[in-house]
Design a protein around this motif. Structure first.
Motif, mmCIF file in Angstrom:
data_model
loop_
_atom_site.group_PDB
_atom_site.id
_atom_site.type_symbol
_atom_site.label_atom_id
_atom_site.label_comp_id
_atom_site.label_asym_id
_atom_site.label_seq_id
_atom_site.Cartn_x
_atom_site.Cartn_y
_atom_site.Cartn_z
ATOM 1 N N LEU A 318 0.832 -1.214 0.000
ATOM 2 C CA LEU A 318 0.000 0.000 0.000
ATOM 3 C C LEU A 318 0.862 1.257 0.000
ATOM 4 N N GLU A 319 1.892 1.264 0.865
ATOM 5 C CA GLU A 319 2.765 2.445 0.962
ATOM 6 C C GLU A 319 3.494 2.707 -0.353
ATOM 7 N N GLN A 320 3.904 1.607 -1.025
ATOM 8 C CA GLN A 320 4.611 1.773 -2.306
ATOM 9 C C GLN A 320 3.659 2.204 -3.422
ATOM 10 N N THR A 321 2.403 1.721 -3.368
ATOM 11 C CA THR A 321 1.436 2.019 -4.437
ATOM 12 C C THR A 321 0.898 3.440 -4.323
ATOM 13 N N PHE A 322 0.706 3.916 -3.089
ATOM 14 C CA PHE A 322 0.145 5.264 -2.877
ATOM 15 C C PHE A 322 1.092 6.094 -2.012
ATOM 16 N N PRO A 323 2.289 6.411 -2.518
ATOM 17 C CA PRO A 323 3.265 7.102 -1.650
ATOM 18 C C PRO A 323 2.788 8.479 -1.178
ATOM 19 N N ASP A 324 1.941 9.145 -1.972
ATOM 20 C CA ASP A 324 1.508 10.498 -1.608
ATOM 21 C C ASP A 324 0.180 10.526 -0.854
ATOM 22 N N GLU A 325 -0.673 9.508 -1.121
ATOM 23 C CA GLU A 325 -2.034 9.554 -0.562
ATOM 24 C C GLU A 325 -2.190 8.800 0.753
ATOM 25 N N VAL A 326 -1.286 7.864 1.020
ATOM 26 C CA VAL A 326 -1.495 6.963 2.151
ATOM 27 C C VAL A 326 -0.298 6.941 3.087
ATOM 28 N N THR A 327 -0.559 7.020 4.386
ATOM 29 C CA THR A 327 0.484 6.705 5.372
ATOM 30 C C THR A 327 -0.066 5.593 6.265
ATOM 31 N N THR A 328 0.805 4.735 6.747
ATOM 32 C CA THR A 328 0.334 3.605 7.561
ATOM 33 C C THR A 328 1.139 3.501 8.852
ATOM 34 N N LEU A 329 0.560 2.845 9.816
ATOM 35 C CA LEU A 329 1.304 2.442 11.009
ATOM 36 C C LEU A 329 0.772 1.087 11.442
ATOM 37 N N CYS A 330 1.547 0.343 12.232
ATOM 38 C CA CYS A 330 1.078 -0.989 12.625
ATOM 39 C C CYS A 330 1.316 -1.237 14.112
ATOM 40 N N TYR A 331 0.495 -2.121 14.662
ATOM 41 C CA TYR A 331 0.578 -2.537 16.067
ATOM 42 C C TYR A 331 0.778 -4.052 16.074
ATOM 43 N N GLU A 332 1.824 -4.508 16.754
ATOM 44 C CA GLU A 332 2.161 -5.937 16.726
ATOM 45 C C GLU A 332 1.877 -6.604 18.074
ATOM 46 N N ASN A 333 1.832 -7.945 18.025
ATOM 47 C CA ASN A 333 1.749 -8.774 19.239
ATOM 48 C C ASN A 333 0.550 -8.432 20.108
ATOM 49 N N LEU A 334 -0.595 -8.191 19.476
ATOM 50 C CA LEU A 334 -1.792 -7.825 20.244
ATOM 51 C C LEU A 334 -2.577 -9.068 20.641
ATOM 52 N N THR A 335 -3.226 -9.003 21.796
ATOM 53 C CA THR A 335 -4.203 -10.029 22.176
ATOM 54 C C THR A 335 -5.583 -9.387 22.053
ATOM 55 N N SER A 336 -6.644 -10.198 22.153
ATOM 56 C CA SER A 336 -7.994 -9.646 22.003
ATOM 57 C C SER A 336 -8.286 -8.592 23.083
ATOM 58 N N ASP A 337 -7.622 -8.698 24.252
ATOM 59 C CA ASP A 337 -7.836 -7.713 25.333
ATOM 60 C C ASP A 337 -7.236 -6.342 25.003
ATOM 61 N N LEU A 338 -6.217 -6.336 24.139
ATOM 62 C CA LEU A 338 -5.497 -5.079 23.860
ATOM 63 C C LEU A 338 -5.997 -4.359 22.604
ATOM 64 N N VAL A 339 -6.918 -5.014 21.880
ATOM 65 C CA VAL A 339 -7.315 -4.472 20.576
ATOM 66 C C VAL A 339 -7.952 -3.098 20.686
ATOM 67 N N GLU A 340 -8.943 -2.972 21.606
ATOM 68 C CA GLU A 340 -9.656 -1.693 21.687
ATOM 69 C C GLU A 340 -8.715 -0.547 22.033
ATOM 70 N N LYS A 341 -7.768 -0.823 22.935
ATOM 71 C CA LYS A 341 -6.787 0.204 23.328
ATOM 72 C C LYS A 341 -5.947 0.626 22.117
ATOM 73 N N ALA A 342 -5.521 -0.365 21.314
ATOM 74 C CA ALA A 342 -4.714 -0.063 20.121
ATOM 75 C C ALA A 342 -5.522 0.753 19.115
ATOM 76 N N ILE A 343 -6.812 0.401 18.964
ATOM 77 C CA ILE A 343 -7.669 1.151 18.027
ATOM 78 C C ILE A 343 -7.822 2.597 18.509
ATOM 79 N N GLN A 344 -8.052 2.761 19.824
ATOM 80 C CA GLN A 344 -8.197 4.125 20.378
ATOM 81 C C GLN A 344 -6.924 4.932 20.107
ATOM 82 N N ASP A 345 -5.762 4.282 20.291
ATOM 83 C CA ASP A 345 -4.480 4.959 20.057
ATOM 84 C C ASP A 345 -4.353 5.369 18.587
#
Length: 638
Positions: A318-345
């Motif tokens: 995605l980053e290579q295809t849309f270098p000007d329109e898109v920026t991304t970030l990722c969250y690793e090693n999440l459990t189902s308990d941590l998902v909502e917190k990561a989404i809020q962040d």
């Protein structure tokens, strides 16, 4: 007594009104009579249940015809106040107000509705005063088992009642009672404690009150159906801790989830990317693309998980295809308990699209989507029915069919092995497609099914089992894991205990993410939600959209490569469905029409194995503990 006769007159008026309304609708105006609706004598059995708290609203009639004509269909009296009946009713009303009616009635339960044998006036008085339940000595009438949906649901209830003694919740969909037991964190055959019963009664009563206050009676579903959907979103423990006010807010926010349940087919499958529907002129004009900030949530790390690695490659694409329109970030090693917190962040950092890449993240995704309606949240899962998020998956069975064809062509003895992880929606289709592909090339091929997630399984034990069976070709995990230099992935031939790779299925998530982001940029995203009936949207794209593929080894014979290309082409163009024609399972014919293909929904929910597979689908209790969250969300019922 005078006050009691006043109450009798009010009850009499309510009875007359109900009587007239039923007559106008062409219905029986008096009480239903159990003797009139029972199946033929000798075809049913009677089971004494002892003393039971009977929910008042589930008492719908009387056992014999003689008692029915004194009451309207709503149990209110229709005999005038100068009758002995009226006097007795008024006396009961007075004693109810003074000390409460405590004497148990006598009743029959049939299909979870109750019919009174002794105590009709007591029930009438209690209904007049809006009592919740009445004690009663109950005899259950068990009808003969049939294939009718209502009958099957009833027998699921009977099994559930044995464990819980709960008789006040009802569902309109098969499998719901077992699902409830599961969502409460109980084993399928676990008996409820007295504390379990009290807690559940309190939580369910509060929910049902808020659901009905918000207009639940206008929907064609039961409060139980709605409660199950509510549990799926918020989780039982979480709901137990909520006050009435908090419950009211949560019910209001979740209303579209309840609307969704009114349709039998709650999920709208999008089999291919939606094409632009704009006039030609606007397509020629330069589009001012919106700036998109996208978050990806991963269950493990890309270096330790093939699944996460495939999505990480998609993010980089995605980053290579849309270098000007898109920026991304990722969250690793999440459990189902941590998902909502990561989404809020992610939302606090300005993300307006969020991809949660595991089925076990569904609950957190839906809760966050309810709270943030302006953020597009998509979860990678199949057959997941939610209105507030969209879900996506790939038709991997198309690639597995090709892998099976290669395996069938490359095996000398026709003995193949398939190593699967979890028995989820879609996984069974992958296994069966592989077996059908192998059989197309070699009608005598056998597929030995191994599960890597069984409680006592590890790769060493699984491979030992495969060697013992004289297998030469194995379908292992789909992709290489960066941290693991092992060659045991994709399709490989075993020679002297060494794997030689023949082919690899490809989840091309980059192609998926690219096409989906284009629908948002060009405005066609909203067309996917344009049908009058609002349904859950699930993107289930395959070879036609370029999101699944098979990469073949250079060492494959030229004829086998040509066959793979031919099959790839016909599947990609929609001219061939791996699940077409007559299909046999281990237990006999699944589909007998040679001109028909299985519908997408039948492929997703497949719970049978093809006849040339040796093995079975395991129950959740046979699997490792780590399998439970994803099985709860996506597991197949055998």
């Amino acid at each position: 007594m005078h006050m009691s006769l006043e109450d009798y007159n009010k009850a009499y008026k309510a009875g007359k009104k109900d009587y007239q309304a039923r007559l106008l609708r062409g219905e029986q105006p008096t009480l239903k009579v159990l003797d009139d609706i029972l199946p033929p004598r000798g075809s049913y059995s009677e089971v004494p249940l002892g003393l039971v708290q009977i929910p008042i609203e589930q008492i719908v009639g009387t056992k014999t015809g003689g008692r029915s004509s004194a009451f309207a269909g709503n149990f209110m009296p229709i005999l005038r106040e100068d009758t002995e009946f009226a006097y007795k009713w008024a006396s009961l009303s007075e004693s109810h107000l003074n000390e409460g009616i405590r004497d148990p009635i006598k009743a029959y339960e049939y299909m979870n509705k109750f019919y009174v044998e002794e105590g009709n006036k007591r029930v009438s008085v209690l209904k007049y005063y809006d009592a919740v339940s009445v004690p009663g000595n109950v005899t259950r009438i068990l009808p003969p088992k049939t294939d009718e949906k209502e009958n099957k649901i009833y027998y699921e209830f009977v099994d559930f009642y044995e464990l819980s003694k709960v008789n006040y919740i009802w569902f309109t969909k098969l499998g719901s009672f077992a699902k409830l037991q599961n969502l409460l964190g109980k084993e399928p055959d676990e008996v409820w404690t007295d504390e379990d019963k009290l807690t559940f009664s309190s939580v369910y009563t509060r929910f049902a009150a808020e659901f009905e206050a918000a207009g639940g009676k206008k929907l064609s579903i039961t409060p139980g159906d709605a409660f199950l959907a509510f549990l799926t979103v918020y989780g039982y423990r979480n709901i137990c801790e909520k006050t009435a006010g908090e419950m009211k807010t949560m019910v209001a926010k979740s209303w579209e989830e309840f609307h969704l349940l009114e349709h039998d087919d709650e999920i709208e499958l999008k089999m291919d990317p939606t094409k632009e529907k704009k006039p030609l002129l606007t397509r020629l004009l330069p589009l001012s693309s919106p700036k998109l900030k996208i978050a990806f949530l991963y269950v493990k790390t890309p270096s330790s998980s093939a699944w996460t690695y495939a999505h990480e490659l998609g993010r980089l694409h995605l980053e290579q295809t849309f270098p000007d329109e898109v920026t991304t970030l990722c969250y690793e090693n999440l459990t189902s308990d941590l998902v909502e917190k990561a989404i809020q962040d992610a939302i606090s950092k300005g993300c307006n699209i969020i991809f949660t890449t595991s089925p076990e993240f569904v609950q957190g995704s839906v809760q966050a989507a309810i709270d943030h309606p302006d953020v597009r949240i998509l979860n990678c899962s199949l057959n997941t029915s939610h209105r507030y998020i969209r879900t996506y998956y790939a038709r991997m069975h198309e690639a597995k069919f090709l892998m099976g064809a290669i395996a069938g062509a490359m095996s000398e003895n026709g003995r193949l092995a398939y190593i699967a992880d979890y028995p989820l929606f879609g996984t069974i289709a992958n296994i069966n497609a592989f077996a059908l592909g192998a059989r197309m090339i070699n009608p005598r091929s056998k597929v030995y099914l191994e599960w890597s997630t069984l409680k006592d399984a590890d790769l060493g034990k699984v491979m030992d089992s495969i060697y013992e069976k004289g297998v030469s070709i194995v379908s292992g995990r789909d992709m290489v894991i960066p941290e693991d230099a092992s060659r045991y992935f994709g399709l490989y031939r075993l020679e002297n205990s060494t794997p030689h790779n023949l082919a690899m299925p490809l989840w091309h998530w980059g192609k998926f993410y690219e096409q989906l982001i284009r629908t948002i940029m060009d405005g066609t995203w909203k067309y996917d939600d344009s049908s009058a009936e609002k349904k859950a949207i699930n993107y289930w794209w395959g070879m036609s959209a370029g999101v699944v593929d098979v990469i073949c080894s250079q060492n494959l014979p030229i004829g086998t490569k040509r066959l793979v290309d031919l099959l790839k082409d016909t599947i990609g163009r929609g001219e061939f469905n791996p699940f077409s024609g007559v299909l046999y399972s281990q237990n006999g014919v699944v589909q007998e029409d040679p001109g028909r293909s299985l519908a997408p929904e039948e492929i997703i929910k497949m719970n049978w194995l093809a006849e040339n597979i040796i093995g079975s689908i395991p129950d959740t209790k046979e699997l490792k503990e780590q399998a439970k969250p994803v099985m709860l969300q996506q597991g197949i019922e055998k």
